[in-house]
Enzyme design. Structure first.
Site, PDB file in Angstrom:
ATOM      1  N   ASP A   1       0.865  -1.182   0.000  1.00 14.39           N
ATOM      2  CA  ASP A   1       0.000   0.000   0.000  1.00 14.39           C
ATOM      3  C   ASP A   1       0.900   1.230   0.000  1.00 14.39           C
ATOM      4  O   ASP A   1       1.387   1.636   1.055  1.00 14.39           O
ATOM      5  CB  ASP A   1      -0.861   0.053   1.264  1.00 14.39           C
ATOM      6  CG  ASP A   1      -2.041  -0.895   1.223  1.00 14.39           C
ATOM      7  OD1 ASP A   1      -2.966  -0.638   0.451  1.00 14.39           O
ATOM      8  OD2 ASP A   1      -2.039  -1.881   1.977  1.00 14.39           O
TER       9      ASP A   1
ATOM     10  N   ARG B   1      -7.655  10.393   1.459  1.00  6.67           N
ATOM     11  CA  ARG B   1      -7.157   9.352   0.557  1.00  6.67           C
ATOM     12  C   ARG B   1      -7.869   9.404  -0.790  1.00  6.67           C
ATOM     13  O   ARG B   1      -7.414   8.786  -1.761  1.00  6.67           O
ATOM     14  CB  ARG B   1      -7.346   7.977   1.188  1.00  6.67           C
ATOM     15  CG  ARG B   1      -6.599   7.807   2.505  1.00  6.67           C
ATOM     16  CD  ARG B   1      -7.010   6.542   3.222  1.00  6.67           C
ATOM     17  NE  ARG B   1      -6.651   5.355   2.486  1.00  6.67           N
ATOM     18  CZ  ARG B   1      -7.191   4.147   2.700  1.00  6.67           C
ATOM     19  NH1 ARG B   1      -8.148   4.001   3.620  1.00  6.67           N
ATOM     20  NH2 ARG B   1      -6.798   3.102   2.001  1.00  6.67           N
TER      21      ARG B   1
ATOM     22  N   LYS C   1      -8.973   1.008  -5.979  1.00  8.86           N
ATOM     23  CA  LYS C   1      -9.722   0.475  -4.836  1.00  8.86           C
ATOM     24  C   LYS C   1     -10.673   1.562  -4.310  1.00  8.86           C
ATOM     25  O   LYS C   1     -10.497   2.731  -4.644  1.00  8.86           O
ATOM     26  CB  LYS C   1      -8.761   0.011  -3.736  1.00  8.86           C
ATOM     27  CG  LYS C   1      -7.864   1.121  -3.164  1.00  8.86           C
ATOM     28  CD  LYS C   1      -6.830   0.556  -2.213  1.00  8.86           C
ATOM     29  CE  LYS C   1      -6.004   1.675  -1.597  1.00  8.86           C
ATOM     30  NZ  LYS C   1      -4.910   1.150  -0.761  1.00  8.86           N
TER      31      LYS C   1
ATOM     32  N   HIS D   1     -12.328  -1.562   8.613  1.00 10.74           N
ATOM     33  CA  HIS D   1     -11.400  -2.288   9.485  1.00 10.74           C
ATOM     34  C   HIS D   1     -12.111  -2.738  10.773  1.00 10.74           C
ATOM     35  O   HIS D   1     -11.709  -3.718  11.398  1.00 10.74           O
ATOM     36  CB  HIS D   1     -10.214  -1.395   9.877  1.00 10.74           C
ATOM     37  CG  HIS D   1      -9.318  -1.042   8.737  1.00 10.74           C
ATOM     38  ND1 HIS D   1      -9.561   0.032   7.913  1.00 10.74           N
ATOM     39  CD2 HIS D   1      -8.179  -1.613   8.290  1.00 10.74           C
ATOM     40  CE1 HIS D   1      -8.608   0.102   7.003  1.00 10.74           C
ATOM     41  NE2 HIS D   1      -7.753  -0.878   7.207  1.00 10.74           N
TER      42      HIS D   1
ATOM     43  N   ASP E   1      -9.668  -6.673  -0.303  1.00 12.77           N
ATOM     44  CA  ASP E   1      -9.064  -5.945   0.804  1.00 12.77           C
ATOM     45  C   ASP E   1      -8.714  -7.000   1.863  1.00 12.77           C
ATOM     46  O   ASP E   1      -9.138  -8.162   1.780  1.00 12.77           O
ATOM     47  CB  ASP E   1     -10.043  -4.909   1.354  1.00 12.77           C
ATOM     48  CG  ASP E   1      -9.340  -3.705   1.983  1.00 12.77           C
ATOM     49  OD1 ASP E   1      -8.136  -3.809   2.289  1.00 12.77           O
ATOM     50  OD2 ASP E   1     -10.000  -2.670   2.177  1.00 12.77           O
TER      51      ASP E   1
END
Length: 476
Positions: free
Chosen positions: A65, A135, A165, A178, A250
């Site tokens: 990443d 991001r 993504k 997450h 992911d």
């Protein structure tokens, strides 16, 4: 037969590991056909490490990443040399974005890394989004689409594969995947018009990989997260959008899916849905082989067609071949150093208000907003270091959520915040500081709120160069 199945099952796995050197079990797995490895800052990444992995399996997909900005693995100590996607979107110069992408690709080419899990092609449609934010290139689909394509062209022009993504789009969420399963509450028409254009642009630009998002999107599949949904992975991405490259999950230990199924079942369901590679961001020897064995068992039981597994492994090997066929591009990119492009972009992205100037060492108060788990916890904002380089004697105090501001004295005060637009407590902290000291200077490294303070600097990203650009402006 069973050995062939085990090898195919290993080919589709991309695990991460602990430690600064590759453990013996990982090396053995690579020798047995493990198809990839994902590297993190904790692995102390350098060219010798990657060479040691390739010595076990030259065809392995070495992934990372490296988005630039807040999400960096190679430059986590001092901060990224590139300001990140939102800053590039604020500038809106696609040629500059392509130059940045090329230099990120160059950095990975020097290390012999196959695949960059970047860029984020998410449209940050929800200002409350806790995991995408800076991001993303921004909240506008057309802007995100053109910069996604430019970034892809830049990275892949350096001979390194890019990965758009998080399909079908993580921008309109208020939950960090997450931690739990986010739901995208939008109609199919809205998704088509808002979230899909950047992925269409990436596909048209020749992107080699796309990463699924662990998202529940009821308009597309009311029962399963996108990663596990054949309607999303195959029906939408393959059949409708025409993507034929490698589709990777992911990380499957993320709670969005890990709370639902075991790692082995997640892998099997994802492969059945149309995914080709399974990212396991953190695992052990036992964990890796349990996933492999679950895939093999599913094939033997008829739950997962062997043809689907073979197709997935073939796409992983095709991406590896794409990389192997481009040494000349990487050699040219490594010789093409555009050293100042990150700082150039960071300077162009600054949004400033007010006219206060620092003429002596300040007190820097870091208001520690909790960053998402995609950001390595060691990533610095860089503002303290950048100001110290210009004004020796700069001091720092750190304030946790719910904490008290430090006592102020005669020194100038610089309040460093992140995503004030998203956090009411951050805005209240700024207001409280200004009541005590109207001459406070505010630096926002995220999505900013309305300007406040004697001077307000929005960097639109966390990076070493963003901090340097802010320090330059404040001491101009």
């Amino acid at each position: 037969m069973i050995d062939d199945l085990r090898r195919l099952a290993l080919t589709v796995l991309q695990p991460g590991y602990d430690g600064t050197s590759a453990p013996g079990w990982l090396r053995r797995a690579l020798g047995e056909g493990l198809g990839g490895v994902v590297l993190f800052a904790r692995n102390a990444i350098d060219a010798p490490l990657v060479a040691s992995l390739r010595a076990e399996n030259p065809a392995a997909v070495i992934a990372i990443d490296e988005e630039g900005g807040a999400v960096t693995r190679l430059e986590v100590g001092a901060g990224s040399s590139f300001p990140g996607n939102r800053a590039l979107g604020v500038i809106d110069d696609v040629r500059l974005t392509e130059r940045v992408g090329r230099q990120i690709g160059r950095m990975l080419a020097e290390t012999d890394i196959t695949l960059d899990y970047a860029p984020s092609a998410d449209v940050n449609a929800n200002p409350a989004n806790p995991v995408i934010g800076v991001r993303s290139f921004g909240p506008d689909p057309d802007l995100v689409a053109r910069h996604t394509a430019a970034y892809v062209k830049g990275v892949q022009g350096a001979g390194v594969a890019a990965c758009a993504k998080h399909f079908p789009g993580h921008g309109d969420t208020v939950t960090d995947s997450h931690l739990a399963l986010p739901t995208v509450h939008a109609t199919r028409e809205v998704i088509a018009e808002r979230d899909l254009p950047p992925f269409r642009a990436a596909i048209e630009a020749g992107v080699q990989a796309i990463m699924s998002g662990h998202l529940l999107v009821p308009a597309l599949d009311p029962g399963l997260p996108a990663t596990l949904s054949r309607a999303v992975m195959t029906g939408l991405l393959r059949d409708e959008l025409g993507f034929d490259g490698m589709l990777v999950t992911d990380a499957i230990e993320m709670r969005a899916v890990a709370a639902m199924f075991s790692p082995g079942e997640i892998a099997v369901r994802a492969l059945a849905a149309g995914v080709d590679a399974v990212c396991v961001g953190h695992t052990t020897e036992d964990g890796l082989y349990e996933i492999r064995d679950a895939i093999v068992a599913a094939v033997r039981e008829g739950t997962l067609p062997e043809e689907r597994l073979a197709e997935a492994a073939g796409r992983v090997l095709a991406l590896s071949s794409w990389y192997a066929e481009r040494p000349a591009l990487r050699e040219k990119a490594c010789a093409d150093l555009d050293q100042g492009v990150g700082l150039e972009a960071a300077r162009a992205a600054l949004t400033t208000h007010g006219d206060a100037v620092l003429d002596r060492a300040p007190l820097v108060v870091e208001v520690n907003t909790r960053l998402s788990q995609a950001v390595d916890p060691a990533t610095p904002t860089g503002v303290m270091a950048a100001l110290t380089a210009v004004l020796p004697g700069t001091a720092v105090a750190r304030m946790e959520p719910g904490g008290e501001l430090p006592p102020f004295d005669e020194r100038p005060v610089v309040l460093v915040v992140h995503d004030a637009a998203r956090h009411e407590w951050v805005r209240e902290t700024i207001a409280r500081a200004l009541r005590e000291r109207p001459d406070v200077i505010v630096v926002d490294t995220g999505v900013p709120a309305e300007p406040a303070g004697a001077a307000h600097v929005a960097t639109h990203g966390i990076s070493r160069v963003s901090a340097q650009a802010a320090a330059e402006w404040l001491t101009r």
